[in-house]
Design a protein around this motif. Structure first.
Motif, PDB file in Angstrom:
ATOM      1  N   LEU A   1       0.861  -1.387   0.051  1.00  0.00           N
ATOM      2  CA  LEU A   1       0.001  -0.067   0.080  1.00  0.00           C
ATOM      3  C   LEU A   1       0.800   1.260   0.030  1.00  0.00           C
ATOM      4  CD1 LEU A   1      -1.874  -2.337   0.841  1.00  0.00           C
ATOM      5  CD2 LEU A   1      -3.124  -0.527   2.478  1.00  0.00           C
ATOM      6  N   PRO A   2       0.396   2.397  -0.721  1.00  0.00           N
ATOM      7  CA  PRO A   2       1.195   3.535  -0.618  1.00  0.00           C
ATOM      8  C   PRO A   2       0.840   4.238   0.756  1.00  0.00           C
ATOM      9  CG  PRO A   2      -0.937   3.918  -1.984  1.00  0.00           C
ATOM     10  CD  PRO A   2      -0.814   2.453  -1.528  1.00  0.00           C
ATOM     11  N   VAL A   3       1.888   4.602   1.301  1.00  0.00           N
ATOM     12  CA  VAL A   3       1.758   5.270   2.792  1.00  0.00           C
ATOM     13  C   VAL A   3       2.466   6.456   2.930  1.00  0.00           C
ATOM     14  CG1 VAL A   3       2.508   4.817   5.147  1.00  0.00           C
ATOM     15  CG2 VAL A   3       2.095   3.069   3.578  1.00  0.00           C
ATOM     16  N   VAL A   4       1.924   7.633   3.592  1.00  0.00           N
ATOM     17  CA  VAL A   4       2.262   8.940   4.195  1.00  0.00           C
ATOM     18  C   VAL A   4       2.413   8.941   5.361  1.00  0.00           C
ATOM     19  CG1 VAL A   4       2.301  11.375   4.057  1.00  0.00           C
ATOM     20  CG2 VAL A   4       1.704  10.079   1.991  1.00  0.00           C
ATOM     21  N   ILE A   5       3.839   8.988   6.037  1.00  0.00           N
ATOM     22  CA  ILE A   5       3.766   9.429   7.335  1.00  0.00           C
ATOM     23  C   ILE A   5       3.847  10.827   7.684  1.00  0.00           C
ATOM     24  CG2 ILE A   5       5.271   8.714   9.359  1.00  0.00           C
ATOM     25  CD1 ILE A   5       6.641   6.274   7.716  1.00  0.00           C
ATOM     26  N   VAL A   6       2.963  11.301   8.653  1.00  0.00           N
ATOM     27  CA  VAL A   6       3.125  12.529   9.319  1.00  0.00           C
ATOM     28  C   VAL A   6       3.660  12.806  10.447  1.00  0.00           C
ATOM     29  CG1 VAL A   6       1.416  14.522   9.663  1.00  0.00           C
ATOM     30  CG2 VAL A   6       1.387  13.235   7.620  1.00  0.00           C
ATOM     31  N   GLU A   7       4.451  13.403  10.892  1.00  0.00           N
ATOM     32  CA  GLU A   7       5.430  13.505  12.313  1.00  0.00           C
ATOM     33  C   GLU A   7       5.557  15.070  12.625  1.00  0.00           C
ATOM     34  OE1 GLU A   7       7.109  13.444  15.687  1.00  0.00           O
ATOM     35  OE2 GLU A   7       6.023  11.536  14.820  1.00  0.00           O
ATOM     36  N   LEU A   8       5.160  15.373  13.774  1.00  0.00           N
ATOM     37  CA  LEU A   8       5.480  16.951  14.173  1.00  0.00           C
ATOM     38  C   LEU A   8       6.756  17.173  14.149  1.00  0.00           C
ATOM     39  CD1 LEU A   8       4.221  19.410  15.385  1.00  0.00           C
ATOM     40  CD2 LEU A   8       4.089  18.348  17.629  1.00  0.00           C
ATOM     41  N   HIS A   9       7.663  16.203  14.857  1.00  0.00           N
ATOM     42  CA  HIS A   9       8.829  16.556  15.034  1.00  0.00           C
ATOM     43  C   HIS A   9       9.788  16.637  13.702  1.00  0.00           C
ATOM     44  CE1 HIS A   9       7.571  15.720  18.897  1.00  0.00           C
ATOM     45  NE2 HIS A   9       8.348  16.472  19.487  1.00  0.00           N
ATOM     46  N   PRO A  10      11.080  17.181  13.581  1.00  0.00           N
ATOM     47  CA  PRO A  10      11.760  17.174  12.399  1.00  0.00           C
ATOM     48  C   PRO A  10      12.549  16.050  12.137  1.00  0.00           C
ATOM     49  CG  PRO A  10      12.704  18.406  14.057  1.00  0.00           C
ATOM     50  CD  PRO A  10      11.301  18.167  14.580  1.00  0.00           C
ATOM     51  N   GLU A  11      12.653  15.007  13.216  1.00  0.00           N
ATOM     52  CA  GLU A  11      13.524  13.853  12.865  1.00  0.00           C
ATOM     53  C   GLU A  11      13.067  12.879  13.946  1.00  0.00           C
ATOM     54  OE1 GLU A  11      17.289  15.482  15.454  1.00  0.00           O
ATOM     55  OE2 GLU A  11      17.526  15.363  13.451  1.00  0.00           O
TER      56      GLU A  11
END
Length: 421
Positions: free
Chosen positions: A38-48
């Protein structure tokens, strides 16, 4: 417009599965979704990726599941195998020792693997960076989430400013303050302990000072219980912080030395590698699924760390969700049945295993009634002395029992109704 599973958009590059939160649960979800194609996008608040080392135990059931994304060997190369753990009394010493090797005929991993959670995150981050089907959007805040007829739409604020992202499904793995959970209006039911927990790491080898100490130890004491464990980098000690004490006071270097010296005298003093004070809760989301939005890990349930199952059950959530979404994307499953089953199964595990066992463990350590404390000790000795009872006990605390009962991502038709009661 209400989301309709019958007309919802398919999982495709322009409507990926979006995972919010890039901790160990979110990264495991993303890696499993990618494994499912499946195509996935990860969204994360911190820059790393964050160097959060709080959780460090991987149980047998979890290690077996992680084989499916081919990360277990790498974890073992860096982790510490711990086949036994102890219940102790702060005055009387060892009460009972449990040996996971009793389960050697049931699992390839009859032990706890001690490995700080940030190492799993790093391993998966390195892999997912190379996966063309995965997009990593770090330094990006979720500012809104609405569910349209054909799927969720996320409002994001990141390096490119304000953007919107259409998704087919969303997995909220963004921690106890989950923006995803709040956006879909799910209550987080439960309570917060009046005391906070302090966790302190030191390079001193506590087994040199306490030769009969195990690598994982639950130490009962009515005034100040302890949780002592070994990780590859250091020894850790967890103790309660009274409500009236500030975090600054709890972390005062002189106080830390006094606390550690009470664990075991060390004439040169204890070098402190790290120290944190944090609130502890017993909470479960009122629902772990709203339409095409699923909650996993700390976004769905948080608990006392006494037992080492919070991280593990979160990983089980992630893999359960990803496997179900894989079947849905391939047209192999009924959407509503799969998502409803995820909600029922994972909430049942959170309530009947994670919450129940960690609360029982915590109460046992801090019990003040002497007669009750003695009864707890007698009970633990009796269980440890009986191989059959010890097997059943270890099967439960390692989460093998819950996985045997429900499976991970098991199709709804294969689940017996009595398992869900």
């Amino acid at each position: 417009m209400t989301w309709d599973p019958a007309t919802a958009a398919a999982v495709r590059p322009d409507r990926p599965v979006v995972v919010v939160g890039a901790g160990p649960v979110g990264m495991t979800a993303a890696a499993t979704l990618a494994h499912e194609g499946l195509p996935v996008v990860i969204v994360e608040l911190h820059p790393e990726p964050r160097p959060d080392w709080r959780a460090s135990t991987f149980h047998a059931a979890t290690l077996e599941l992680l084989e499916s994304i081919e990360i277990t060997d790498q974890m073992h190369a860096e982790g510490l195998v711990v086949p036994t753990y102890q219940f102790r009394d702060r005055v009387e010493g060892l009460v009972a020792e449990f040996d996971f090797r009793l389960l050697a005929d049931e699992t390839r991993y009859p032990y706890r693997l001690q490995l700080n959670q940030q190492h799993l995150v790093r391993m998966l981050f390195d892999r997912l960076q190379q996966d063309p089907g995965v997009q990593l959007r770090f330094g990006t805040r979720l500012t809104g989430l609405r569910v349209a007829g054909d799927g969720p739409v996320l409002e994001l604020e990141g390096p490119d400013g304000h953007t919107e992202l259409a998704a087919s499904y969303v997995i909220g793995a963004d921690g106890p303050r989950s923006a995803v959970r709040n956006a879909v209006g799910v209550p987080f039911e439960g309570f917060t302990y009046p005391e906070r927990f302090a966790i302190t790491s030191t390079s001193v080898d506590l087994q040199q000072l306490l030769p009969d100490l195990g690598h994982v130890n639950y130490v009962a004491d009515p005034e100040e219980w302890l949780f002592i464990l070994r990780t590859p980098e250091a020894w850790r000690v967890v103790w309660p912080v009274p409500p009236e004490l500030s975090a600054e006071e709890a972390g005062d270097p002189d106080r830390l030395q006094r606390q550690l010296q009470r664990v075991a005298p060390c004439e040169p003093g204890y070098p402190v590698i790290d120290h944190q004070v944090y609130n502890v809760h017993q909470r479960v989301a009122a629902a772990m699924r709203v339409g095409p939005v699923l909650l996993a890990g700390d976004a769905a349930h948080i608990n006392s760390p006494i037992g080492g199952v919070g991280l593990n059950s979160g990983i089980h959530d992630a893999m359960d969700a990803a496997r179900r979404l894989g079947r849905i994307a391939r047209g192999e499953a009924d959407v509503e049945a799969e998502l409803a089953t995820y909600d029922r199964v994972r909430r049942t595990v959170a309530l009947e295993y994670v919450q129940a066992d960690t609360q029982r463990n915590t109460d046992r350590l801090r019990e003040r009634d002497d007669a009750v404390r003695r009864q707890h000790q007698d009970d633990m000795r009796a269980i440890a002395a009986d191989p059959q009872r010890a097997r059943a006990y270890i099967r439960r605390v390692s989460l093998l029992e819950s996985v045997q009962r429900f499976g991970i991502g098991r199709p709804p038709a294969e689940l017996q109704e009595e398992a869900l009661r």
